[in-house]
Design a protein around this motif. Sequence first.
Motif, short mmCIF file in Angstrom:
data_model
loop_
_atom_site.label_atom_id
_atom_site.label_comp_id
_atom_site.label_asym_id
_atom_site.label_seq_id
_atom_site.Cartn_x
_atom_site.Cartn_y
_atom_site.Cartn_z
N LEU A 224 0.82 -1.30 0.00
CA LEU A 224 -0.08 -0.22 0.19
C LEU A 224 0.88 1.31 0.07
O LEU A 224 0.65 2.14 -0.63
N THR A 225 1.97 1.16 0.59
CA THR A 225 2.65 2.36 0.94
C THR A 225 3.80 2.53 -0.31
O THR A 225 3.75 3.64 -0.91
N GLY A 226 4.41 1.51 -0.66
CA GLY A 226 5.36 1.63 -1.75
C GLY A 226 4.75 1.63 -3.16
O GLY A 226 5.48 1.90 -4.19
N THR A 227 3.42 1.06 -3.51
CA THR A 227 3.08 0.86 -4.64
C THR A 227 1.75 1.72 -4.84
O THR A 227 1.72 2.86 -5.78
N VAL A 228 0.71 1.56 -3.99
CA VAL A 228 -0.29 2.44 -4.12
C VAL A 228 -0.35 4.04 -3.88
O VAL A 228 -0.72 4.77 -4.40
N LEU A 229 0.53 4.30 -2.49
CA LEU A 229 0.72 5.51 -2.17
C LEU A 229 1.46 6.09 -3.26
O LEU A 229 1.07 7.37 -3.68
N ALA A 230 2.55 5.43 -3.78
CA ALA A 230 3.45 5.92 -4.56
C ALA A 230 2.86 6.50 -5.93
O ALA A 230 3.48 7.19 -6.64
N ALA A 231 1.83 5.41 -6.12
CA ALA A 231 1.11 5.89 -7.40
C ALA A 231 0.14 6.81 -7.41
O ALA A 231 -0.50 7.52 -8.34
N GLY A 232 0.01 7.49 -6.10
CA GLY A 232 -1.11 8.56 -6.00
C GLY A 232 -2.71 8.03 -5.76
O GLY A 232 -3.40 8.82 -5.86
N ASN A 233 -2.59 6.77 -5.60
CA ASN A 233 -3.94 6.24 -5.42
C ASN A 233 -4.71 6.38 -4.17
O ASN A 233 -5.80 6.19 -3.97
N VAL A 234 -4.00 6.47 -3.22
CA VAL A 234 -4.58 6.87 -1.75
C VAL A 234 -3.33 7.94 -1.38
O VAL A 234 -2.66 8.25 -1.90
N SER A 235 -3.88 8.63 -0.09
CA SER A 235 -3.15 9.74 0.48
C SER A 235 -2.52 9.06 1.86
O SER A 235 -2.88 7.87 2.34
N ALA A 236 -1.40 9.93 2.05
CA ALA A 236 -0.86 9.21 3.56
C ALA A 236 -1.78 9.30 4.67
O ALA A 236 -1.82 8.30 5.36
#
Length: 231
Positions: free
Chosen positions: A198-210
Amino acid sequence: MVHGERRISPAEAGLTEDERLLAPGSRDWLHQDPWRVLRIQSEFVMGFDSLAELGPAVGVFGSARTKPTESLYADGVALGRALASAGMAVITGGGPGAMEAVNKGAAEAGGRSVGLGIELPHEQSVNPYVTHDLLFRYFFVRKVMFLKYSVGFVALPGGYGTFDELFEALTLVQTGKVRSFPIVLYGREYWEPLLEWLTGTVLAAGNVSAADLDNVCVVDTIDEVVARVLA
């Protein structure tokens, strides 16, 4: 056949209510689906009526495949016991495995041990440690009961069903459909690869926020689970 309900066709025999509801449409829906709406309504009424006075409760999810000989089963028993001792009811899917373990711990501690069962193609009876059981035909009605009557969620290691409940809760919190409440993952070794993705792929892709990732935490002890839920 109950008076006023439609007859089930031979083609539908053996299907769950969800399968019948979601089957490809035809003109038959003009006659069938209105009755399903009434059945769905009756399930909501049954759930609301049965759980209205339950008091504070924690929804706990986990694999039905967890065996009583596994350490995770013992952890589930300890979790149910700890939550009951803290004055919390537990709500599980009422099945075997991790769900049974949590219900067992709560029941043995004298707590309220709720099981929200679901109609499945294969038989799955409610485990013997449930003190308050409800059986649902529709998954989405059952999910509403979990969300409405739980003040927090705990996910033990599990499979698709556990992931479904987990991401449903995260989505509702993210979109503001429900108030923010604790969502705790038990078992760092099991859950950390998911959080890393979730952190390395989904968050990095901008698909969720921190901030979205702040809605879930992972812990390794029962004491930490209870502390997070009661915080």
